[in-house]
Design an enzyme around this catalytic site. Structure first.
Site, PDB file in Angstrom:
ATOM      1  CE1 TYR A 124      -3.231  -2.855  -0.112  1.00  0.00           C
ATOM      2  CE2 TYR A 124      -3.762  -2.247   2.170  1.00  0.00           C
ATOM      3  CZ  TYR A 124      -3.799  -3.228   1.056  1.00  0.00           C
ATOM      4  OH  TYR A 124      -4.910  -4.228   1.069  1.00  0.00           O
ATOM      5  CG  HIS A 135      -1.531  -8.746  -0.896  1.00  0.00           C
ATOM      6  ND1 HIS A 135      -1.019  -7.798  -0.731  1.00  0.00           N
ATOM      7  CD2 HIS A 135      -2.727  -8.410  -1.121  1.00  0.00           C
ATOM      8  CE1 HIS A 135      -1.546  -6.388  -0.759  1.00  0.00           C
ATOM      9  NE2 HIS A 135      -2.907  -7.057  -1.220  1.00  0.00           N
ATOM     10  N   PRO A 175     -15.301  -3.740   1.203  1.00  0.00           N
ATOM     11  CG  PRO A 175     -15.531  -3.098   3.245  1.00  0.00           C
ATOM     12  CD  PRO A 175     -14.588  -3.405   2.048  1.00  0.00           C
ATOM     13  N   GLY A 205     -17.340  -1.568  -2.022  1.00  0.00           N
ATOM     14  CA  GLY A 205     -17.355  -1.539  -3.616  1.00  0.00           C
ATOM     15  C   GLY A 205     -16.222  -1.024  -3.836  1.00  0.00           C
TER      16      GLY A 205
HETATM   17  N1  LIG Z   1      -6.504  -8.092   0.198  1.00  0.00           N
HETATM   18  C1  LIG Z   1      -6.743  -7.531  -1.022  1.00  0.00           C
HETATM   19  O1  LIG Z   1      -6.204  -8.082  -2.228  1.00  0.00           O
HETATM   20  C2  LIG Z   1      -7.274  -6.165  -0.909  1.00  0.00           C
HETATM   21  C3  LIG Z   1      -7.680  -5.392  -1.909  1.00  0.00           C
HETATM   22  C4  LIG Z   1      -8.259  -4.269  -1.792  1.00  0.00           C
HETATM   23  C5  LIG Z   1      -8.560  -3.621  -0.445  1.00  0.00           C
HETATM   24  N2  LIG Z   1      -8.228  -4.577   0.438  1.00  0.00           N
HETATM   25  C6  LIG Z   1      -8.162  -3.952   1.849  1.00  0.00           C
HETATM   26  O2  LIG Z   1      -9.769  -3.695   2.208  1.00  0.00           O
HETATM   27  C7  LIG Z   1      -9.805  -2.309   2.629  1.00  0.00           C
HETATM   28  C8  LIG Z   1     -10.985  -1.717   2.315  1.00  0.00           C
HETATM   29  O3  LIG Z   1     -11.332  -1.891   0.571  1.00  0.00           O
HETATM   30  P1  LIG Z   1     -11.258  -0.369  -0.112  1.00  0.00           P
HETATM   31  O4  LIG Z   1     -10.495   0.472   0.423  1.00  0.00           O
HETATM   32  O5  LIG Z   1     -10.526  -0.994  -1.492  1.00  0.00           O
HETATM   33  O6  LIG Z   1     -12.748  -0.065  -0.475  1.00  0.00           O
HETATM   34  P2  LIG Z   1     -13.978   0.121   0.436  1.00  0.00           P
HETATM   35  O7  LIG Z   1     -13.716  -0.183   1.841  1.00  0.00           O
HETATM   36  O8  LIG Z   1     -14.967  -0.731  -0.272  1.00  0.00           O
HETATM   37  O9  LIG Z   1     -14.433   1.527   0.213  1.00  0.00           O
HETATM   38  C9  LIG Z   1     -13.399   2.567   0.685  1.00  0.00           C
HETATM   39  C10 LIG Z   1     -13.879   3.946   0.477  1.00  0.00           C
HETATM   40  O10 LIG Z   1     -15.099   4.155   1.135  1.00  0.00           O
HETATM   41  C11 LIG Z   1     -15.254   5.194   1.667  1.00  0.00           C
HETATM   42  N3  LIG Z   1     -16.057   5.196   2.836  1.00  0.00           N
HETATM   43  C12 LIG Z   1     -15.753   4.317   3.872  1.00  0.00           C
HETATM   44  N4  LIG Z   1     -16.697   4.352   4.866  1.00  0.00           N
HETATM   45  C13 LIG Z   1     -17.850   5.269   4.484  1.00  0.00           C
HETATM   46  C14 LIG Z   1     -18.861   5.645   4.875  1.00  0.00           C
HETATM   47  N5  LIG Z   1     -19.436   5.207   6.161  1.00  0.00           N
HETATM   48  N6  LIG Z   1     -19.703   6.565   4.056  1.00  0.00           N
HETATM   49  C15 LIG Z   1     -18.967   7.089   2.945  1.00  0.00           C
HETATM   50  N7  LIG Z   1     -17.943   6.746   2.555  1.00  0.00           N
HETATM   51  C16 LIG Z   1     -17.197   5.856   3.020  1.00  0.00           C
HETATM   52  C17 LIG Z   1     -14.058   5.707   2.016  1.00  0.00           C
HETATM   53  O11 LIG Z   1     -13.758   7.084   1.841  1.00  0.00           O
HETATM   54  P3  LIG Z   1     -12.723   8.295   2.200  1.00  0.00           P
HETATM   55  O12 LIG Z   1     -11.539   7.794   1.640  1.00  0.00           O
HETATM   56  O13 LIG Z   1     -13.458   9.589   1.974  1.00  0.00           O
HETATM   57  O14 LIG Z   1     -12.841   8.107   3.903  1.00  0.00           O
HETATM   58  C18 LIG Z   1     -12.916   5.124   0.973  1.00  0.00           C
HETATM   59  O15 LIG Z   1     -12.365   5.741   0.173  1.00  0.00           O
HETATM   60  C19 LIG Z   1      -8.366  -1.602   2.168  1.00  0.00           C
HETATM   61  O16 LIG Z   1      -8.338  -0.520   2.620  1.00  0.00           O
HETATM   62  C20 LIG Z   1      -7.677  -2.634   2.227  1.00  0.00           C
HETATM   63  O17 LIG Z   1      -7.128  -2.578   3.545  1.00  0.00           O
HETATM   64  C21 LIG Z   1      -7.429  -5.383   0.360  1.00  0.00           C
END
Ligand SMILES: NC(=O)c1ccc[n+]([C@@H]2O[C@H](COP(=O)([O-])OP(=O)(O)OC[C@H]3O[C@@H](n4cnc5c(N)ncnc54)[C@H](OP(=O)(O)O)[C@@H]3O)[C@@H](O)[C@H]2O)c1
Length: 288
Positions: A57, A128, A209, A211
């Protein structure tokens, strides 16, 4: 009504049902460090005790470990009871996402993560993503060796199917799997990945989670989500997370955030109780 428990278990340790995904704090478009640290503190202040990160990251190979160093700095004075889950196996040449699941790379990556996280033992080290060039057993075997040496407390797997999980379980104890799961991406339900984790008491950490970064505004675009949000007076993101929590007792979503407001809102989903008919309508609309 569904009953959300106050904590969930990861390898027998009590975890707040929702963790913090720290990735948005290190990719392109990230906030400044002070805002990121406020975001991490807001999550801990609201009760979260699981932070998900990865060595990859960062923007590119010149700053591998950026997110881990940020977390280490943020929690330096309040580390007790905080579980930091990191990962190895991805590389970032030129900002792309490449793979290296070789034992030599995983060892070097784990040792770099230990330094970046300012610790002598990583709480949860996740492989990963399977590298098709390396037999899965070899990569998992490398993590087992690191665990035997005391460098890793627990082993997790990410982007793993049920067959790979079973193979890995023959080599090491696996306490968590982390796969993509959301209203927009439901294949872990049809492919039995959530069920496999539930049956074995393994934590299932849904990634993206909501999207994914940039798509979280209206989770699933699903009408029953909006309706439930209005009925309960909460955000649609909380409804999406509460639906994920209803999928199994070991599910611990890790919504990403780069602002204190968003993670504080998301963490409230642990207390949101959706009615069975709401959950059914959401699942049907999501095609789950
Ligand atoms: N293992 C893997 O291959 C893999 C791949 C992708 C991600 N991940 C992990 O999964 C985590 C989550 O996935 P992600 O970050 O890709 O996507 P996500 O959790 O689906 O979406 C993240 C976005 O949602 C917004 N958000 C969060 N809570 C909210 C709320 N209550 N209301 C409105 N907007 C909200 C955040 O906005 P703001 O930025 O404005 O706060 C952030 O930019 C990552 O951070 C990472 O740790 C793992």
């Amino acid at each position: 009504m569904t009953t959300q428990t106050t904590t969930r278990s990861l390898a027998g340790t009590q975890i707040y049902p929702i963790g913090l995904g720290a990735m948005p704090m290190s990719l392109a478009g990230r906030p400044d460090e002070a805002q990121s640290i406020r975001t991490i503190h807001a999550a801990l202040d609201a009760g979260a005790n699981l932070i998900d990160t990865a060595d990859a990251y960062c923007r590119d190979e010149s700053e591998v470990g950026h997110n881990e160093r940020l977390i280490a700095k943020a929690i330096r004075d309040r580390r007790d009871g905080v579980i930091v889950a990191t990962k190895g196996g991805h590389t970032r040449p030129g900002g792309d996402w490449d793979l290296d699941g070789s034992p030599a790379h995983l060892r070097a990556a784990c040792e770099a993560s230990l330094r970046a996280l300012e610790t002598d033992r990583i709480d949860l080290y996740q492989y990963h993503r399977p590298d098709p060039r390396v037999p899965y057993a070899e990569s998992v075997g490398a993590l087992k060796e690191l665990q035997d040496e005391g460098k890793i407390r627990w082993i997790g797997l990410s982007n793993v199917n049920v067959e790979q999980l079973e193979e890995a379980l023959g080599i090491a104890e696996i306490v968590a799997i982390q796969n993509q799961l959301s209203l927009e991406f439901t294949s872990p339900l049809t492919k039995g990945e959530v069920q496999a984790a539930t049956e074995r008491g393994i934590a299932f950490l849904p990634w993206s989670p909501l999207g994914g970064i940039g798509n979280a505004e209206s989770p699933g675009g699903v009408n029953p989500v909006k309706q439930a949000a209005e009925r309960h007076g909460v955000s649609p993101q909380q409804v999406a997370l509460a639906w994920l929590l209803s999928l199994g007792p070991t599910v611990i979503p890790i919504p990403g955030a780069s602002r204190p407001e968003t993670i504080t809102d998301s963490l409230k989903a642990a207390r949101l109780e959706l009615m069975p008919e709401e959950l059914e309508a959401i699942a049907e609309a999501a095609g789950a």
